[in-house]
Design a protein around this motif. Structure first.
Motif, mmCIF file in Angstrom:
data_model
loop_
_atom_site.group_PDB
_atom_site.id
_atom_site.type_symbol
_atom_site.label_atom_id
_atom_site.label_comp_id
_atom_site.label_asym_id
_atom_site.label_seq_id
_atom_site.Cartn_x
_atom_site.Cartn_y
_atom_site.Cartn_z
ATOM 1 N N SER A 61 4.782 10.675 -7.051
ATOM 2 C CA SER A 61 5.503 9.738 -6.195
ATOM 3 C C SER A 61 4.607 8.564 -5.786
ATOM 4 N N MET A 62 3.359 8.858 -5.452
ATOM 5 C CA MET A 62 2.422 7.810 -5.045
ATOM 6 C C MET A 62 2.076 6.886 -6.212
ATOM 7 N N CYS A 63 1.989 7.454 -7.406
ATOM 8 C CA CYS A 63 1.685 6.632 -8.583
ATOM 9 C C CYS A 63 2.844 5.711 -8.935
ATOM 10 N N ARG A 64 4.082 6.178 -8.733
ATOM 11 C CA ARG A 64 5.243 5.311 -8.958
ATOM 12 C C ARG A 64 5.204 4.109 -8.016
ATOM 13 N N GLU A 65 4.868 4.350 -6.765
ATOM 14 C CA GLU A 65 4.762 3.256 -5.793
ATOM 15 C C GLU A 65 3.611 2.324 -6.155
ATOM 16 N N LEU A 66 2.518 2.907 -6.616
ATOM 17 C CA LEU A 66 1.351 2.094 -6.990
ATOM 18 C C LEU A 66 1.690 1.141 -8.124
ATOM 19 N N ARG A 67 2.419 1.634 -9.124
ATOM 20 C CA ARG A 67 2.771 0.791 -10.272
ATOM 21 C C ARG A 67 3.542 -0.452 -9.853
ATOM 22 N N GLY A 68 4.344 -0.319 -8.818
ATOM 23 C CA GLY A 68 5.146 -1.448 -8.359
ATOM 24 C C GLY A 68 4.451 -2.355 -7.368
ATOM 25 N N SER A 69 3.227 -2.015 -7.030
ATOM 26 C CA SER A 69 2.531 -2.772 -5.976
ATOM 27 C C SER A 69 1.783 -3.991 -6.493
ATOM 28 N N ALA A 129 -3.705 1.693 -1.324
ATOM 29 C CA ALA A 129 -2.833 2.572 -2.110
ATOM 30 C C ALA A 129 -3.631 3.518 -2.996
#
Length: 258
Positions: A61-69, A129
Motif C-alpha cells: 500500500s505504501m509503495c503504491r502511494e510512493l509511485r504516485g508521489s 515517504a
C-alpha cells in the motif's frame, strides 16, 4: 573475452561471451533505491507467517502511494523470497576461509524503487515517504540495508510487469573491477544454459553497502532456472569456480513479486 590482469580465469573452455552473442548493452541511466530486509527465513515448503503477510500488505500500500508521489519514480516493486539456492554454500565457505567481514545475505524482502536517474534516487531516498517505508520494514526485520544503486552494465532490462522468478545475487569482492569482469565473463553461461535474456546488475553509489554488486534478473518459471542451479555440473565448475577463485562471494536468493 575479458582478460584483465587481475582476473583469474577458470575452465575457459566452458565460457560463452555475451559480447559475441550481442547481448551486452551499455548501462542504463536509472537510479535504484534498494531496501533489503530479513524478516523470516524463506522456505519453498511453507507459506509466509501472518505477521509477514500483514507487513507485506502494508508495504504494498505504501509503495503504491510512493509511485504516485513523484514523476521521477518509475516503479516501486516488492519481492518476496522463497528459495536460497545451494550456490550460497560456496560463498559461506569463502567467507569462513578468508575471514571476510560480510553479512551472509538471507534477505526475504526486497523493495526496489526505480527512479529516472541516480541523482533523483539520491533525493527521493531522503523523502518522508521513503523513510516511512524504511521505518516500517526495520520494525519487522532482524537485519536490513538501504542503499542507492546504479547500473554499471547489463544484458537487458528486467520486466516486472508480470509474475516470474527473480534472482537477486549479492556479491562481496575485494576488487570491484574484477567483480564486474567476472560477472560479464560468467554471464554467457546463464544465457546459454539457463536461457537468461535479461540482467541489470546494481552497483552501490552510497556508502554502507556490504555488497559490491547485486545481480538482478528474471525468468518466467522456476523450471527455467532451478535445474541449471542445482543439477548442471558446469554451474559449480565454471560459474561458482570463477567467482571463488577470484575471491568473490556470491549469495543468490530467488524471489517472486509480492
Amino acid at each position: 573475452m575479458i582478460a584483465e590482469p587481475q582476473m583469474k580465469i577458470v575452465n575457459a573452455h566452458l565460457a560463452n561471451s555475451i559480447t559475441d552473442q550481442g547481448m551486452l548493452k551499455e548501462p542504463n541511466a536509472l537510479g535504484y533505491i534498494a531496501i533489503t530486509a530479513e524478516v523470516e527465513l524463506p522456505s519453498i515448503w511453507s507459506s509466509n507467517s501472518t505477521k509477514k503477510q500483514q507487513l507485506l500488505a502494508k508495504l504494498k500500500s505504501m509503495c503504491r502511494e510512493l509511485r504516485g508521489s513523484s514523476e521521477a519514480i518509475r516503479r516501486a516493486d516488492i519481492f518476496d523470497a522463497f528459495i536460497i539456492p545451494p550456490g550460497t554454500a560456496a560463498g559461506k565457505r569463502l567467507i569462513e576461509e578468508k575471514s571476510y567481514s560480510v553479512h551472509v545475505a538471507k534477505f526475504d524482502i526486497v523493495i526496489l524503487i526505480e527512479c529516472a536517474s541516480v541523482e533523483e534516487a539520491l533525493v527521493i531516498r531522503e523523502t518522508v515517504a521513503v523513510e516511512a517505508i524504511v521505518s516500517l520494514t526495520r520494525l519487522g526485520s532482524s537485519y536490513m540495508d538501504v542503499i542507492v544503486y546504479k547500473n554499471p552494465k547489463r544484458i537487458d532490462e528486467v520486466s516486472k510487469d508480470t509474475k516470474g522468478v527473480f534472482l537477486f545475487n549479492y556479491f562481496y569482492a575485494q576488487d570491484t573491477q574484477t567483480l564486474l569482469d567476472v560477472w560479464e565473463y560468467t554471464a554467457g553461461w546463464w544465457t546459454k544454459n539457463a536461457k537468461l535474456t535479461n540482467s541489470t546488475p546494481l552497483q552501490p553509489v552510497t556508502a554502507g553497502s556490504p555488497y559490491h554488486l547485486i545481480n538482478h534478473c528474471r525468468w518466467d518459471r522456476l523450471i527455467d532456472v532451478l535445474p541449471s542451479l542445482i543439477f548442471k555440473p558446469s554451474m559449480k565448475r565454471f560459474v561458482l569456480k570463477n567467482f571463488t577463485e577470484n575471491n568473490i562471494v556470491a549469495m543468490p536468493v530467488l524471489y517472486r513479486l509480492a
